[in-house]
Design a protein around this motif. Structure first.
Motif, mmCIF file in Angstrom:
data_model
loop_
_atom_site.group_PDB
_atom_site.id
_atom_site.type_symbol
_atom_site.label_atom_id
_atom_site.label_comp_id
_atom_site.label_asym_id
_atom_site.label_seq_id
_atom_site.Cartn_x
_atom_site.Cartn_y
_atom_site.Cartn_z
ATOM 1 N N GLY A 442 -8.374 -3.642 1.531
ATOM 2 C CA GLY A 442 -9.153 -4.207 0.450
ATOM 3 C C GLY A 442 -8.240 -4.449 -0.741
ATOM 4 O O GLY A 442 -7.044 -4.132 -0.709
ATOM 5 N N ALA A 443 -8.797 -5.012 -1.798
ATOM 6 C CA ALA A 443 -7.979 -5.296 -2.975
ATOM 7 C C ALA A 443 -8.796 -5.050 -4.235
ATOM 8 O O ALA A 443 -10.009 -5.286 -4.264
ATOM 9 N N LEU A 444 -8.128 -4.572 -5.248
ATOM 10 C CA LEU A 444 -8.719 -4.384 -6.572
ATOM 11 C C LEU A 444 -8.057 -5.368 -7.521
ATOM 12 O O LEU A 444 -6.835 -5.388 -7.653
ATOM 13 N N LEU A 445 -8.870 -6.216 -8.169
ATOM 14 C CA LEU A 445 -8.378 -7.196 -9.123
ATOM 15 C C LEU A 445 -8.776 -6.742 -10.520
ATOM 16 O O LEU A 445 -9.972 -6.540 -10.804
ATOM 17 N N PHE A 446 -7.805 -6.582 -11.376
ATOM 18 C CA PHE A 446 -8.039 -6.192 -12.772
ATOM 19 C C PHE A 446 -7.840 -7.449 -13.615
ATOM 20 O O PHE A 446 -6.753 -8.037 -13.629
ATOM 21 N N ILE A 447 -8.910 -7.859 -14.310
ATOM 22 C CA ILE A 447 -8.924 -9.148 -15.007
ATOM 23 C C ILE A 447 -9.079 -8.908 -16.504
ATOM 24 O O ILE A 447 -9.979 -8.181 -16.935
ATOM 25 N N GLU A 492 -12.300 -6.708 -20.346
ATOM 26 C CA GLU A 492 -11.676 -6.402 -19.063
ATOM 27 C C GLU A 492 -12.733 -6.302 -17.959
ATOM 28 O O GLU A 492 -13.776 -5.660 -18.140
ATOM 29 N N PHE A 493 -12.446 -6.935 -16.837
ATOM 30 C CA PHE A 493 -13.343 -6.918 -15.690
ATOM 31 C C PHE A 493 -12.568 -6.462 -14.458
ATOM 32 O O PHE A 493 -11.333 -6.580 -14.402
ATOM 33 N N VAL A 494 -13.299 -5.971 -13.491
ATOM 34 C CA VAL A 494 -12.708 -5.508 -12.242
ATOM 35 C C VAL A 494 -13.467 -6.121 -11.081
ATOM 36 O O VAL A 494 -14.709 -6.186 -11.104
ATOM 37 N N VAL A 495 -12.741 -6.589 -10.079
ATOM 38 C CA VAL A 495 -13.342 -7.127 -8.857
ATOM 39 C C VAL A 495 -12.829 -6.309 -7.673
ATOM 40 O O VAL A 495 -11.613 -6.115 -7.526
ATOM 41 N N GLY A 540 -4.339 -8.777 -12.356
ATOM 42 C CA GLY A 540 -3.471 -7.852 -11.626
ATOM 43 C C GLY A 540 -4.155 -7.429 -10.336
ATOM 44 O O GLY A 540 -5.349 -7.142 -10.320
ATOM 45 N N VAL A 541 -3.401 -7.385 -9.247
ATOM 46 C CA VAL A 541 -3.954 -7.096 -7.928
ATOM 47 C C VAL A 541 -3.241 -5.894 -7.329
ATOM 48 O O VAL A 541 -2.013 -5.800 -7.378
ATOM 49 N N SER A 542 -4.026 -4.997 -6.755
ATOM 50 C CA SER A 542 -3.453 -3.858 -6.020
ATOM 51 C C SER A 542 -4.224 -3.699 -4.720
ATOM 52 O O SER A 542 -5.448 -3.616 -4.721
ATOM 53 N N LEU A 543 -3.494 -3.677 -3.592
ATOM 54 C CA LEU A 543 -4.121 -3.514 -2.280
ATOM 55 C C LEU A 543 -4.290 -2.050 -1.945
ATOM 56 O O LEU A 543 -3.558 -1.197 -2.447
ATOM 57 N N TYR A 544 -5.244 -1.766 -1.067
ATOM 58 C CA TYR A 544 -5.439 -0.404 -0.583
ATOM 59 C C TYR A 544 -5.938 -0.478 0.856
ATOM 60 O O TYR A 544 -6.398 -1.523 1.311
ATOM 61 N N GLY A 545 -5.811 0.643 1.541
ATOM 62 C CA GLY A 545 -6.332 0.697 2.909
ATOM 63 C C GLY A 545 -5.402 1.343 3.902
ATOM 64 O O GLY A 545 -5.825 1.862 4.927
#
Length: 845
Positions: A442-447, A492-495, A540-545
């Motif tokens: 998955g990915a977390l996008l910090f906007i 700031e938003f997060v997806v 900004g994008v950070s992957l996880y999993g």
């Protein structure tokens, strides 16, 4: 230190015993020497007279004899004195060494004493660390001491307290000791293995080579690092340095380990104190809340004895329960509760009679079966001469409903209606766990909105709120159902993008596509006060999993990547993980190489034979391959998806189409291949091009291809996007002699309704059914049904993925006329295909 006088006494007794032995040995030697001297004086002259008669010669020999005796005895005396003085000097050195050890031990015990005092007096962890490091230097005689903590994701300690000379180089030592290709850090064993590490000479320690020059510069010649533990896990490192080699002997290490144990005990005490304080605070708050509820709400009141016989109750008890006075008198208290709650009430009642009071929440069950949540408190009292339970029950239905409402409001942002930070973190942690369990990334996008503060300050907060609301709506429109868009705070938003792929490269690609979509949406004009406001965002994008990670750490990484995006010029997207960034760069490089491959015609066609039920080759499927000059042969699965995303699938498809037509024309010159059909796959994007029909007709006309020899393979989903348009294009091409095959039939929305509308010539049974038809009867039934349906509709059928003789025979028995698969041949270059064709049965039409 009660052991110190005993140690000193023992050392002096040892020296007295050594001196006594030396004195006894001296007397023995003196006695022997006296005896030999007397015998020599008495008998040597008599012996000479026996052999020498000349008086002059006798006199000279006597002189020589005396001189020789003096020389011999002098040498003997010298030897004895040297041995004696050597023993005395060795004893002095030992005494001096023991004295140094005692002094060193005194210093360590003094430091340990001050450290123990610090543990008792320190108010928090930082103060404890400061006092411990200072005590080790000021009282322990060490040159430097420092203490660092270790987090879950850290491989090196983070220094929090230090003292002594050389502290300015602590960070340099840690950085130089990081993991790289040249070595590992000295305290790696401390953190990972939980054992102490001792280096008694930095000059010769292999694990200190990366920072040896700094150690020499600061006169740090030996050191030891010891683990600090909290709840059984290594939470920190205590490092102590000395300015002389071989400083840390067994006793020093034992005392330092005791220091580490004491400091760990202090940390555990702080933890327990904090937990106790938090627990007490929670209990106190709950007690205050419960008391407030009891004071403001009516309830039920009751008394019963240890046997469970009701002694007294209020009228409201009968009203709520629905039982009469006589019925209540004959009931047991547990009869007012459901079976799954009776054990809970039993324990609460036992606590009242044992401890004096208790409280519990449970559903009070009325005579009609209805249940109402109540908060019960009970105290043990003396009533009518016996020990009883005095209880009060308060209806907490309104409180529970209010808490549910408060909890609902607490999870969403009132301005945008998006999940707030609390709910986002909960969903993120759940997504991390789900991704790890399902092995999907998955990915977390910090906007962060660019220049939002300027707009807010110049246009007012109302305008800023309108922009935030519209931003939330646009973000919701950019994500899939099931993904999460949340407001983190301010602008700031997060997806949260869940289940992107089980392949890290594809996950990066999907995250980038989503991020670029968001950037485009954020760049669209915003209508504010009758004017268009042009904004942008940094993502900004950070992957996880692929490994366990906390939600807090993932947010921190995405936030870091977002700031990197801002530093890179805003209105851009940046991946946190360097490895993920490398994947993105590799994808961009492949896209560049793919464009170059199209220009330089680096593609070629491989051919896989299609045969009839006698094994005769009747045609082939043309499959594209990429002959990259640097990477070699690249299969289509590695570049076709990228070509579709990059908009290159249409020119690549046109190249395949023209190359296939050229090959068909070349085959017409050979009797062996002149009647072969050639199947070409068509992508959805290529098929939906407005000029698709013209492109195909131009390719056929340019190469003067024989009617019926070109077959286009289409997928069900491609056609169902617009059935009417598909039928129109297929009819136009069918008039030119183009045949159509339905690829992967059975895996999509297979139905008779569209089969009867489409001018299809062939159905291609998907290989997933062929592979499993001998193992599962349902797949065999599906294959048989497809063959029967095709025969009834007078449509040709071909089975792909035939890999064994058993599959071939089974399909023949079901009436399948055409086949394709590894059993008949793998996809090969044209020369190999034609060579194999010449050795196989004659091609037929």
């Amino acid at each position: 230190m009660p052991w110190l006088p005993d140690l000193v006494t023992a050392l002096f007794k040892r020296q007295r015993r050594k001196a006594s032995r030396l004195q006894s040995r001296a007397w023995r030697i003196a006695g022997v020497y006296a005896a030999i001297s007397i015998l020599w004086i008495v008998f040597s002259d008599q012996i000479l007279t026996l052999f020498v008669s000349d008086q002059a010669l006798l006199l000279r020999l006597s002189v020589y004899k005396g001189v020789g005796f003096v020389i011999f005895t002098s040498l003997l005396l010298l030897l004895m004195m040297r041995r004696t003085y050597g023993a005395i000097e060795a004893g002095y050195d030992n005494l001096k060494q023991h004295k140094q050890e005692i002094e060193r031990g005194n210093r360590l015990y003094s430091a340990l004493s001050h450290i123990n005092q610090s543990i008792v007096a320190a108010a928090d962890r930082q103060q404890l660390f400061d006092k411990v490091s200072q005590s080790l230097v000021n009282y322990g005689g060490f040159r430097m001491a420092w203490i660092g903590t270790v987090g879950e994701a850290q491989s090196v300690p983070e220094p929090l307290a230090w003292s002594g000379d050389g502290t300015s180089c602590i960070n340099d030592i840690i950085q130089h000791s990081g993991h790289d290709a040249r070595g590992i850090n000295p305290w790696d064993k401390v953190i990972n293995d939980g054992v102490s590490y001792v280096c008694n000479d930095v000059l010769f320690d292999p694990l200190s080579k990366l920072w040896r020059h700094e150690a020499i510069k600061q006169d740090l010649q030996s050191f030891t690092s010891l683990p600090l533990r909290l709840e059984g896990k290594v939470c920190g490192v205590l490092s102590v340095y000395a300015n002389e080699p071989e400083f840390f002997c067994k006793r020093e290490l034992s005392l330092l380990e005791e220091v580490a144990i004491d400091v760990s005990f202090g940390l555990e005490s702080f933890r327990m104190a904090n937990e106790r304080y938090e627990a007490e605070t929670t209990a106190r708050q709950e007690s205050q809340f419960s008391q407030a509820m009891l004071d403001s709400m009516p309830g039920i009141v009751y008394f019963y004895n240890e046997a469970g016989h009701f002694l007294r109750w209020n009228k409201n008890f009968e009203t709520v329960s629905g039982y009469s006075h006589d019925e209540v008198a004959g009931m047991h208290p547990l009869q007012f509760f459901d079976d799954d709650e009776k054990r809970l009430l039993e324990l609460a009642i036992a606590r009242v009679f044992r401890d004096g009071e208790a409280a519990v929440e449970a559903s009070f069950m009325a005579k009609n079966g209805s249940k109402v949540p109540y908060f019960f408190t009970g105290r043990s009292v003396r009533y009518k001469g016996q020990l009883c339970l005095a209880g009060v029950g308060i209806n907490i239905s309104d409180r529970i409903a209010a808490e549910d409402r408060i909890e609902q409001l607490a999870f969403y942002d009132p301005l945008t209606g998006l999940p707030n930070r609390r709910l986002m973190q909960d969903r993120l942690q759940h997504s991390i766990a789900t991704g790890s369990r399902q092995r999907k990334y998955g990915a977390l996008l910090f906007i962060d909105l660019d220049n939002f503060k300027t707009l807010n300050d110049t246009k007012g907060h109302n305008i800023g709120d309108n922009l935030l609301t519209m931003t939330a709506q646009r973000l919701n429109g950019c994500v899939r159902e099931g993904d999460t868009v949340a407001r983190f705070g301010g602008d700031e938003f997060v997806v949260i993008l869940e289940s992107l792929s089980d392949n890290v490269e594809q996950a990066v690609n999907n995250a980038e596509i989503a991020g670029e979509k968001i950037l485009r949406a954020m760049s669209e004009p915003y209508p504010l006060q009758g004017e268009d406001y042009h904004g942008s965002a940094s993502v900004g994008v950070s992957l996880y999993g692929d490994r366990d990670i906390s939600a807090h750490e993932l947010i921190r990484r995405a936030d870091t990547a977002m700031y990197q995006a801002k530093r890179s010029g805003r209105n851009t997207l940046y991946f946190y993980d360097p490895a993920m960034q490398a994947v993105l760069e590799a994808r961009l490089q492949m896209e560049t190489d793919l464009r170059l491959a199209l220009e330089e015609k680096q593609f070629c066609l491989y051919y896989q034979p299609q045969v009839d039920n006698e094994g005769n080759v009747v045609g082939a499927e043309a499959l594209i391959r990429w002959m990259c000059p640097t990477k070699g042969l690249i299969p289509p699965g590695d570049f076709i998806p990228l070509a579709e995303e990059a908009g290159l699938i249409v020119p690549i498809g046109n190249w395949v189409l023209n190359a296939a037509c050229r090959k068909l024309k070349a085959w017409e010159n050979s009797a062996l291949t002149s009647r072969l059909q050639l199947a070409v796959n068509v992508s959805a994007r290529q098929f939906h091009q407005d000029d698709f029909v013209r492109q195909v007709l131009d390719a056929i006309a340019t190469n003067n291809v024989r009617r019926g020899s070109l077959k286009l393979e289409l997928t069900e989903s491609l056609i169902l996007d617009n059935v009417d348009s598909a039928v129109e294009k297929m009819n136009a091409l069918g008039d030119a002699g183009v045949r159509f095959s339905m690829d992967d039939f059975g895996t999509g929305y297979s139905s008779l309704s569209y089969l009867t509308q489409l001018p299809l010539h062939q159905l291609k049974i998907d290989q997933s059914f062929v592979h499993k038809m001998l193992d599962r009867s349902v797949n065999a039934v599906i294959v048989q049904t497809i063959i029967g349906m095709a025969n009834n509709l007078e449509i040709e059928v071909i089975a792909e993925g035939v890999e064994t003789m058993e599959q071939f025979r089974f399909l023949k028995d079901l009436g399948c006329p055409l086949f394709q698969g590894y059993h008949f041949g793998k996809p090969v270059p044209e020369k190999e295909f034609e060579k194999a064709l010449s050795s196989s049965p004659r091609a037929t039409s």
